[in-house]
Design a protein around this motif. Sequence first.
Motif: not given
Lengths: 194, 208
Positions: B32-38, B184-185
């Motif tokens: 992913y090129q966006g930021s993953i929130i986990d 995702l952001t």
Amino acid sequence: MKNPILTLALRRLLIVTVIGLGLTLLFNEGFFRLQRESHDRPPQEVVLLIPEGTSQRVAQGEPVPSIPEEMIFVVGDVLVVRNQDTESHQLGPLWVPALSSASLNLDEPMQYVYKCSFQTSSYMGLEVKTPTTLGTRFQGLFLAAPATIIFLFLYSLLLYPLQPAAPKAVGGDSSSEYVRQKKASESNLDKGEK
Amino acid sequence: MKTRHYFLLGVGLALIFTAILGATVFARPYAYQGSIIDPPLQVGDFELVDQYEQPFRMSEYLESDPDIRAVLVFFGYTYCPDVCPITLIEFKQVKTLLGEQAEHLRFVFITVDPERDDPEKLRRHLDIYDPTFVGLTGDQTRLEEVWYRFGVFQAKQEVGSSGGYLVDHTSRVYVLDRNGDIGLTFGFGMGSDAMAQDLRQKIRQSTR
């Protein structure tokens, strides 16, 4: 399929391929060892931990010792920021909710100073460098090898032109028979010219 | 060794080389090129008013349409001179880039300037970009609660111009899944191509 020239050419090509690959590998690896840098490592997951109470420390102007002010990555690294604080934090495009984690794929070389909520200076430097990995080295090998092989093959043709083996003589040494026949035909030619 | 053997050896080597190259290129998991929130952030349900002056509740909105796989949420205001128009244009481009897959996406614009952004103003503004975009406003208290849950920063900036004040605000795009959680952001300036690629993957994942 019995074409002696083609067989010879393919055999030569096979030998030259092995030599070409060996030479390219030798040069590639040699130069890699000479120019190697500390960031020449495979991409990996880099975890940055924001400890509990970070926002309070930052508000009081106290640094957070576990968080570096600058970080160096290689292309392909994944930056994972784990937030153990009770406040959400931000590092440039990365927003990390409280008690959660956010990750960012660092896909291209860059050098940034990001606004950051977990540094007393409010900024953090990130540098992403291009590493020379095993994959890059293989890529280099596969790019350089074909040209080297073609060059060596052509060069070998100039130095040692392809010559089919002499026809086998019945009851005698084939090579000496071939030489004898060739000399005979040459002398016949000379006589004819005279 | 016969000519045929050399030929077969060559073909064999070429096949092995192609297989190695193919495996290297195609076996990589999507990054992913966006930021993953986990784990994904549970923002919870909220109720505001849409541009048609109708009450809007996120949970009902998601339940009403089983086609929805992701909702892109952006916080901005209609008087914004830079970030908001760019983001809305990017939303439009993402929709175009995704083609038929865009039917699984919804776009929501939540105001950070309720003083000036009433439903009518939002409707006229969003009609310029895409009338299917949802515009949300509401009273200050409700909006503050939503801003807080999304970690949105907003602050008025008096600039002394005839156009009135500006509002500094978070420029991030939040991608909500079917449960209404943020997984995702996208940072501002990521570009519509990168967003579309990530969303295509997100839709693919949620369809499985």
